[in-house]
Structure formats: C-alpha cells, structure tokens
Design an enzyme around this catalytic site. Structure first.
Site, PDB file in Angstrom:
ATOM      1  N   ARG A   1      -2.294  -1.226  -8.370  1.00 52.78           N
ATOM      2  CA  ARG A   1      -3.552  -0.633  -7.907  1.00 52.78           C
ATOM      3  C   ARG A   1      -3.443   0.881  -8.087  1.00 52.78           C
ATOM      4  O   ARG A   1      -2.612   1.536  -7.454  1.00 52.78           O
ATOM      5  CB  ARG A   1      -3.820  -0.952  -6.445  1.00 52.78           C
ATOM      6  CG  ARG A   1      -5.091  -0.261  -5.889  1.00 52.78           C
ATOM      7  CD  ARG A   1      -5.153  -0.332  -4.382  1.00 52.78           C
ATOM      8  NE  ARG A   1      -5.267  -1.683  -3.919  1.00 52.78           N
ATOM      9  CZ  ARG A   1      -4.899  -2.082  -2.696  1.00 52.78           C
ATOM     10  NH1 ARG A   1      -4.366  -1.222  -1.848  1.00 52.78           N
ATOM     11  NH2 ARG A   1      -5.025  -3.343  -2.336  1.00 52.78           N
TER      12      ARG A   1
ATOM     13  N   ASP B   1       0.823  -1.202   0.000  1.00 50.85           N
ATOM     14  CA  ASP B   1       0.000   0.000   0.000  1.00 50.85           C
ATOM     15  C   ASP B   1       0.860   1.257   0.000  1.00 50.85           C
ATOM     16  O   ASP B   1       1.965   1.264   0.543  1.00 50.85           O
ATOM     17  CB  ASP B   1      -0.897   0.002   1.239  1.00 50.85           C
ATOM     18  CG  ASP B   1      -2.319   0.399   0.921  1.00 50.85           C
ATOM     19  OD1 ASP B   1      -2.522   1.101  -0.090  1.00 50.85           O
ATOM     20  OD2 ASP B   1      -3.227   0.024   1.680  1.00 50.85           O
TER      21      ASP B   1
END
Length: 293
Positions: free
Chosen positions: A171, A123
């Site tokens: 992502r 992330d």
C-alpha cells in the site's frame, strides 16, 4: 505550517481531553470513523467496494493490551466477507515492547485471517518504527506470503523500500507523519509517490494505490495500462468519509476500490492525522465544536 500544527495536536494529551470530551464532535467523528463496523462494511460491500478495517489503537504499554488487540482483530474477522482486509498497527501489538512479541501477535492475526479468506496489511506509523515494521513484514512473509505492508512516500527511503519489497502487496500512501529528513513540500512528496508507483506497477507484486489526489489517480491508471496490468492486478484505496462519490465512480468503471474503515473509541490521533492531511476539513471540524448545526 497548519499540517505540522495538526500533527503536534495529535500527540497532545490536553488537546485530546478537550476534543474527546466535547459532545459536539460526534458528527465529525462519524464522518471518518465507523460507529457500527458491521453495518458500514455491509453497506460498502453492497456498493461494490472492498474494505480494509482498522481497529483504532496504538502504542500499548504492556503485553496484556497487545493480546487484547489480537483478540479484537480475531473477533472482527467474523464480521468481514472473504476478500476483505484488516489493517494492523504493530505498536498496538507490542512493537515498542518487543519485536518478537509484535511478530508473534501479527502471525496469530494472519493465521486467523487466512482461515476466513481475509488479508492482513501492516500499517506504517512514526518514522522510528519503520525498520521494525519491515523486519516484521519480512519475517511474516515466510509463512504468510500474502501479508501486505505500507510504504509512505514522504520518507526519503521509500523508493528503496519499494524496490526491495516490490513482489509483495504494497500500500503506497503519502504519509501522515513527519520525520527528520522526510519530504515536507507537497510537490516533493508527490514526486516521490510517482517514483514509487512506477516501480510497483512495473514489478511482480500487487500495488495498492492509497490516495485521493485526482492527478495521482490518473497517473496510476496510465501506468497500469502501460505496464499491462488488468483491473484485478492493482487497486485504489481511499479513506472512509473522503470522496465517497469518487470511490463508487471508480468501482463502477470496473476498478478495484478498497475503503479504509477505522472504528473504535481510540479515534483522536487518527482524526487529527486525517485533518493534517486535508486541512480544508479543519473548518468542518471547528464548526462541529461550536455549533450543532
């Protein structure tokens, strides 16, 4: 201005004490943070949705805390079906202590996840961690080629990042932080998102389109058709508790839809960033502080 204020509150110890000690925030927390991760994963999976699970926590201050985060993720894998994903923040694995430490800890999670048929996505966090994030990602891909990474469209170098790592699982999101020189206006962030999306959809990697914006979702589906991607060649990602009807609608049409599911006690910073992204949710949150209705 409201977004900036909410992001500032996400870093305020005083505001954190006020919010986390109030018994009236439970409803809003349950809306965005899973209280029983096993039950939530099971329910979403039965609805035909994929999951990416995030154990909330970041910015550890010693190696013992980082090792505990690794243990938590390894234990979490027993609750996840094959095809699931775990989202990992590198500051929870010791990035601010040592890049080498974070890489080793992330590698341990990747190895355990691969044995379970689960993927790992690194992330993105504050702007000063981005260089370390991509350095760790590059190092991990040598042994764990399926490890994914997040690119935040609000950063001005996001297009360059996508061009360099377009063969990976990426992502793409708008971003829930601020940075010197970063895009601030919504339209500028959206334009950056589309530029990045064009590169990812046309490239050899696996795009993960993380947005709830209806216009950007339509653009993504159009680009997928133009670039000859079938529904297994990319996926949509949405947050737990945000537009659940749209999640199931897209899945019903045959799209791959993955729900980002956070869980754990360290939810305050995550929740404030979600409210900053969607200020209209602030009214719901404020009502929870003053009323049990």
């Amino acid at each position: 201005m409201l977004r900036q204020a909410m992001l500032a509150l996400s870093k305020s110890p005083r505001a954190e004490r006020l919010v986390t000690t109030s018994p009236l925030t439970a409803d809003v927390v349950r809306r965005y943070v899973a209280s029983d991760i096993g039950a939530v994963v099971d329910r979403l999976t039965r609805q035909g949705l994929l999951v990416s699970v995030d154990h909330l926590g970041e910015e550890v201050t010693d190696e013992a805390q980082a090792e505990a985060a690794v243990d938590t993720y390894v234990s979490l894998l027993d609750l996840l079906p094959a095809g699931a994903d775990v989202s990992v923040k590198l500051t929870a694995l010791g990035l601010r202590l040592s890049q080498r430490l974070a890489t080793a800890n992330a590698a341990a999670i990747c190895a355990a996840a691969e044995a379970k048929g689960v993927t790992v996505t690194l992330d993105a966090e504050e702007h000063d961690t981005i260089a370390g994030l991509h350095a760790v990602h590059a190092a991990l891909r040598r042994e764990h080629p399926e490890v994914g990474v997040v690119v935040q469209a609000y950063l001005p170098d996001s297009l360059d990042r996508c061009e360099k790592i377009g063969s990976a699982r990426v992502r793409l999101c708008k971003g829930a932080y601020t940075a010197p020189g970063g895009y601030r206006r919504a339209r500028d962030i959206d334009r950056s998102f589309v530029r990045c999306l064009k590169v990812l959809m046309a490239g050899p990697g696996y795009p993960m389109v993380a947005t709830h914006d209806p216009r950007l979702l339509r653009i993504a589906s159009t680009l997928a058709v133009l670039d000859g991607r079938d529904p297994t060649g990319y996926e949509y990602q949405m947050l737990y508790g945000v537009r659940p009807e749209e999640q199931t609608r897209l899945a019903g049409l045959g799209s791959r839809v993955r729900v980002y599911v956070p869980y754990g006690a360290d939810w305050y910073a995550y929740l404030m960033r979600r409210l900053a992204e969607r200020p209209r949710n602030l009214a719901f949150f404020l009502r929870s502080l003053v009323s049990r209705r």
